[in-house]
Motif scaffolding. Structure first.
Motif, PDB file in Angstrom:
ATOM      1  N   MET A 182     -44.630   9.694  11.472  1.00 55.52           N
ATOM      2  CA  MET A 182     -46.026   9.363  11.431  1.00 55.52           C
ATOM      3  C   MET A 182     -46.821  10.177  12.447  1.00 55.52           C
ATOM      4  O   MET A 182     -48.019  10.238  12.355  1.00 55.52           O
ATOM      5  CB  MET A 182     -46.233   7.875  11.704  1.00 55.52           C
ATOM      6  N   GLY A 183     -46.133  10.737  13.418  1.00 57.22           N
ATOM      7  CA  GLY A 183     -46.805  11.560  14.413  1.00 57.22           C
ATOM      8  C   GLY A 183     -46.957  10.854  15.748  1.00 57.22           C
ATOM      9  O   GLY A 183     -46.634   9.683  15.887  1.00 57.22           O
ATOM     10  N   ASP A 184     -47.455  11.586  16.708  1.00 60.17           N
ATOM     11  CA  ASP A 184     -47.616  11.055  18.061  1.00 60.17           C
ATOM     12  C   ASP A 184     -48.915  10.286  18.244  1.00 60.17           C
ATOM     13  O   ASP A 184     -49.036   9.480  19.160  1.00 60.17           O
ATOM     14  CB  ASP A 184     -47.568  12.187  19.076  1.00 60.17           C
ATOM     15  N   ASP A 185     -49.914  10.554  17.440  1.00 60.86           N
ATOM     16  CA  ASP A 185     -51.226   9.940  17.589  1.00 60.86           C
ATOM     17  C   ASP A 185     -51.248   8.572  16.910  1.00 60.86           C
ATOM     18  O   ASP A 185     -51.276   8.479  15.685  1.00 60.86           O
ATOM     19  CB  ASP A 185     -52.298  10.855  16.989  1.00 60.86           C
ATOM     20  N   ARG A 186     -51.265   7.504  17.697  1.00 57.62           N
ATOM     21  CA  ARG A 186     -51.268   6.152  17.123  1.00 57.62           C
ATOM     22  C   ARG A 186     -52.576   5.816  16.429  1.00 57.62           C
ATOM     23  O   ARG A 186     -52.638   4.914  15.607  1.00 57.62           O
ATOM     24  CB  ARG A 186     -50.985   5.119  18.203  1.00 57.62           C
ATOM     25  N   ALA A 187     -53.649   6.522  16.762  1.00 57.56           N
ATOM     26  CA  ALA A 187     -54.946   6.261  16.157  1.00 57.56           C
ATOM     27  C   ALA A 187     -55.184   7.115  14.912  1.00 57.56           C
ATOM     28  O   ALA A 187     -56.277   7.111  14.357  1.00 57.56           O
ATOM     29  CB  ALA A 187     -56.049   6.519  17.181  1.00 57.56           C
ATOM     30  N   ARG A 188     -54.186   7.838  14.461  1.00 58.04           N
ATOM     31  CA  ARG A 188     -54.338   8.711  13.293  1.00 58.04           C
ATOM     32  C   ARG A 188     -54.700   7.929  12.047  1.00 58.04           C
ATOM     33  O   ARG A 188     -55.520   8.348  11.248  1.00 58.04           O
ATOM     34  CB  ARG A 188     -53.053   9.495  13.074  1.00 58.04           C
ATOM     35  N   PHE A 189     -54.062   6.792  11.871  1.00 59.10           N
ATOM     36  CA  PHE A 189     -54.318   5.953  10.704  1.00 59.10           C
ATOM     37  C   PHE A 189     -55.077   4.714  11.152  1.00 59.10           C
ATOM     38  O   PHE A 189     -54.584   3.951  11.978  1.00 59.10           O
ATOM     39  CB  PHE A 189     -53.008   5.559  10.020  1.00 59.10           C
ATOM     40  N   THR A 190     -56.256   4.513  10.608  1.00 57.06           N
ATOM     41  CA  THR A 190     -57.074   3.371  11.019  1.00 57.06           C
ATOM     42  C   THR A 190     -56.698   2.095  10.280  1.00 57.06           C
ATOM     43  O   THR A 190     -56.971   1.003  10.771  1.00 57.06           O
ATOM     44  CB  THR A 190     -58.566   3.666  10.792  1.00 57.06           C
ATOM     45  N   THR A 191     -56.087   2.236   9.127  1.00 56.40           N
ATOM     46  CA  THR A 191     -55.674   1.057   8.353  1.00 56.40           C
ATOM     47  C   THR A 191     -54.236   1.231   7.880  1.00 56.40           C
ATOM     48  O   THR A 191     -53.722   2.351   7.799  1.00 56.40           O
ATOM     49  CB  THR A 191     -56.564   0.845   7.115  1.00 56.40           C
ATOM     50  N   ALA A 192     -53.629   0.110   7.548  1.00 56.45           N
ATOM     51  CA  ALA A 192     -52.274   0.155   7.000  1.00 56.45           C
ATOM     52  C   ALA A 192     -52.269   0.865   5.653  1.00 56.45           C
ATOM     53  O   ALA A 192     -51.324   1.580   5.315  1.00 56.45           O
ATOM     54  CB  ALA A 192     -51.711  -1.252   6.865  1.00 56.45           C
ATOM     55  N   GLY A 193     -53.350   0.697   4.891  1.00 57.44           N
ATOM     56  CA  GLY A 193     -53.449   1.351   3.580  1.00 57.44           C
ATOM     57  C   GLY A 193     -53.442   2.860   3.691  1.00 57.44           C
ATOM     58  O   GLY A 193     -52.856   3.553   2.856  1.00 57.44           O
ATOM     59  N   ALA A 194     -54.074   3.390   4.726  1.00 57.01           N
ATOM     60  CA  ALA A 194     -54.085   4.836   4.928  1.00 57.01           C
ATOM     61  C   ALA A 194     -52.689   5.347   5.249  1.00 57.01           C
ATOM     62  O   ALA A 194     -52.263   6.394   4.745  1.00 57.01           O
ATOM     63  CB  ALA A 194     -55.052   5.202   6.048  1.00 57.01           C
ATOM     64  N   MET A 195     -51.955   4.588   6.056  1.00 54.21           N
ATOM     65  CA  MET A 195     -50.589   4.983   6.388  1.00 54.21           C
ATOM     66  C   MET A 195     -49.690   4.895   5.155  1.00 54.21           C
ATOM     67  O   MET A 195     -48.852   5.763   4.921  1.00 54.21           O
ATOM     68  CB  MET A 195     -50.029   4.124   7.514  1.00 54.21           C
TER      69      MET A 195
END
Length: 110
Positions: free
Chosen positions: A1-14
């Motif tokens: 998922m990457g190092d940036d925890r704020a990359r995905f703002t919602t679970a749906g985006a992830m």
């Protein structure tokens, strides 16, 4: 998922990035639900293995898979739904900085 925890703002985006979220196409009276084609192929492949391996190792995962099969899903759709649920749990853990804590007793629910 990457190092940036704020990359995905919602679970749906992830879930969409991982390829576990279904695509619904509706037109007029017809509505179809299909697998997502545009996704991170490596993550989707890992998710397939993750869900498949959990069927024998986790009673909760097996119960979820069996419920989806009883509801009429085919094997790959039920497995993708299980992966979708795993990604949702992963998103929650990453957002809250928590470890996934596996209960020692089987409660029947995942």
């Amino acid at each position: 998922m990457g190092d940036d925890r704020a990359r995905f703002t919602t679970a749906g985006a992830m879930k969409a990035y991982a390829g576990s979220a279904p695509v619904t196409r509706a037109s007029g009276k017809s509505c179809t639900v299909m697998a997502r084609r545009v996704k991170n192929q490596r993550l989707a492949a890992v998710g397939h293995v993750w869900a498949f391996a959990s069927l024998t190792a986790s009673p909760g995962a097996r119960a979820h898979y069996d419920r989806r099969k009883e509801a009429g899903d085919r094997h790959i759709a039920a497995q993708r739904n299980l992966f979708n649920r795993f990604v949702g749990m992963l998103f929650h853990c990453l957002q809250h900085g928590e470890y996934y804590n596996v209960p020692l007793k089987h409660s029947g629910a995942m």
